[in-house]
Enzyme design. Structure first.
Site, mmCIF file in Angstrom:
data_model
loop_
_atom_site.group_PDB
_atom_site.id
_atom_site.type_symbol
_atom_site.label_atom_id
_atom_site.label_comp_id
_atom_site.label_asym_id
_atom_site.label_seq_id
_atom_site.Cartn_x
_atom_site.Cartn_y
_atom_site.Cartn_z
ATOM 1 N N SER A 94 0.825 -1.196 0.000
ATOM 2 C CA SER A 94 0.000 0.000 0.000
ATOM 3 C C SER A 94 0.862 1.250 0.000
ATOM 4 O O SER A 94 2.076 1.183 0.146
ATOM 5 C CB SER A 94 -0.915 0.012 1.239
ATOM 6 O OG SER A 94 -1.760 -1.116 1.253
ATOM 7 N N SER A 120 -3.642 -3.794 -2.754
ATOM 8 C CA SER A 120 -2.997 -2.558 -2.316
ATOM 9 C C SER A 120 -4.020 -1.538 -1.831
ATOM 10 O O SER A 120 -5.152 -1.502 -2.287
ATOM 11 C CB SER A 120 -2.189 -1.938 -3.464
ATOM 12 O OG SER A 120 -1.088 -2.741 -3.799
ATOM 13 N N GLU A 178 -4.005 2.344 -1.887
ATOM 14 C CA GLU A 178 -3.432 3.637 -2.259
ATOM 15 C C GLU A 178 -4.442 4.726 -1.900
ATOM 16 O O GLU A 178 -5.454 4.902 -2.595
ATOM 17 C CB GLU A 178 -3.090 3.692 -3.753
ATOM 18 C CG GLU A 178 -1.852 2.907 -4.132
ATOM 19 C CD GLU A 178 -2.089 1.422 -4.279
ATOM 20 O OE1 GLU A 178 -1.116 0.663 -4.299
ATOM 21 O OE2 GLU A 178 -3.264 1.029 -4.382
#
Length: 336
Positions: free
Chosen positions: A226, A264, A266
């Site tokens: 991340s 992930s 983000e």
């Protein structure tokens, strides 16, 4: 890396090339590093911590954007609803969010006796997973570490790389962590701080050079991870436009090799310290967009450059990006 001749983008950085180039922004770290027997006999290996991004005054106008949502930023719903940042921004490990949240409440109450009496607030705490290097079954940080990070916060210089929340993070197959950069956009400054913990080694690109494909001896290639990006500016920008500014951090990550994998998180936050002035609109935002992209890209590279080898849980070692080999590749490709 800029001091060694690398130039990212077309805009110039601020004096320190850090988020602290935005007036009144301070950054503080608490690093938790210990080696004990594994639970339940002990707390295991800790390679983790807390990082706080502390504006001089609050509240501030703010906006949030999500590229891939496998992560957490507490308070983000309130920011989207009201366009306002009420607390410092705290960064830590995934399993430590609750404890840092508790500590952030204590910081808020200590700084304003009306908190919890006249009104409640939701602290802003972002996370990335450092459990490859740090034992996550035990919450390694203490609630008081949130306050300690705020107390230790300073302007430039402050540490980058494997420090604070970045202590156990991995980025693009190498040791990652905390990185920062800034850009001057006309009359204004944009500063970015990242907690970089994403991507596989073959994805790594530096100034457009496919370093991950060209450099022998690849590190771990697991792309899961991340990135939290905190964008600060002194430009007068509405909260709705700050959401648009924050979204551009994703383009900066893409330039380093990110594709925002399924696993992930983000998540990006942008805020403005400007309290007055004619708010920028439409194409007037373009310089801020460009500055955010460039500063985010360079902040990730600075995190990689600053981080050394780190040995963590179960003897795992995340290698720091090898400076000499990378510089040689950049020279050969004309990037320096």
């Amino acid at each position: 890396m800029r001091e060694l001749g690398l130039r990212i983008g077309e805009l110039e950085p601020g004096p320190s090339d850090s988020i602290a180039d935005v007036s009144g922004i301070r950054v503080g770290h608490v690093t938790v590093w210990r080696d004990e027997p594994e639970p339940p006999e002990g707390r295991g290996t800790a390679r983790t911590g807390v990082t706080a991004v502390v504006p001089e005054s609050l509240p501030l106008r703010a906006g949030v954007a999500v590229l891939n949502g496998a992560g957490e930023l507490t308070g983000s719903h309130g920011i989207r609803e009201w366009g306002r940042l009420d607390t410092p921004v705290y960064l830590t490990a995934t399993m430590a969010v609750g404890r840092v949240f508790d500590g952030a409440v204590s910081v808020a109450v200590a700084s304003d006796p009306r908190v919890g009496v006249d009104d409640a607030l939701i602290p802003v705490v972002g996370e990335c997973d450092d459990s490859d290097l740090s034992e996550a079954r035990v919450v390694q940080v203490e609630g008081a570490d949130a306050g300690r990070a705020v107390e230790r916060a300073s302007g430039w210089p402050f540490d980058e790389g494997a420090v604070g929340a970045g202590t156990g993070m991995t980025c693009l197959g190498w040791k990652g962590g905390i990185g920062t950069a800034s850009r001057v956009a006309g009359d204004y400054v944009v500063g970015v701080l990242v907690l970089a913990n994403f991507g596989g080694s073959r994805q790594l690109r530096v100034a457009g050079v496919p370093v991950g494909e060209l450099m022998p001896g690849e590190a771990r290639a697991d792309p899961a991870g991340s990135c939290i990006a905190v964008v600060a500016t002194d430009a007068p920008v509405a909260a709705s436009s700050l959401e648009r500014v924050s979204r551009r951090a994703g383009l900066g990550l893409a330039r380093t090799g990110s594709v925002a994998h399924n696993g992930s998180g983000e998540i990006f936050l942008a805020f403005s310290i400007a309290q007055d002035g004619q708010q920028l609109e439409g194409s007037e935002l373009d310089p801020l967009f460009a500055a955010t992209v460039e500063a985010t890209e360079e902040a990730v590279l600075n995190a990689l450059w600053a981080a050394p080898d780190v040995k963590g849980r179960e003897g795992r070692v995340e290698r720091g990006l090898p400076h000499d080999e990378v510089l040689e590749l950049l020279r050969e490709c004309g990037a320096l």
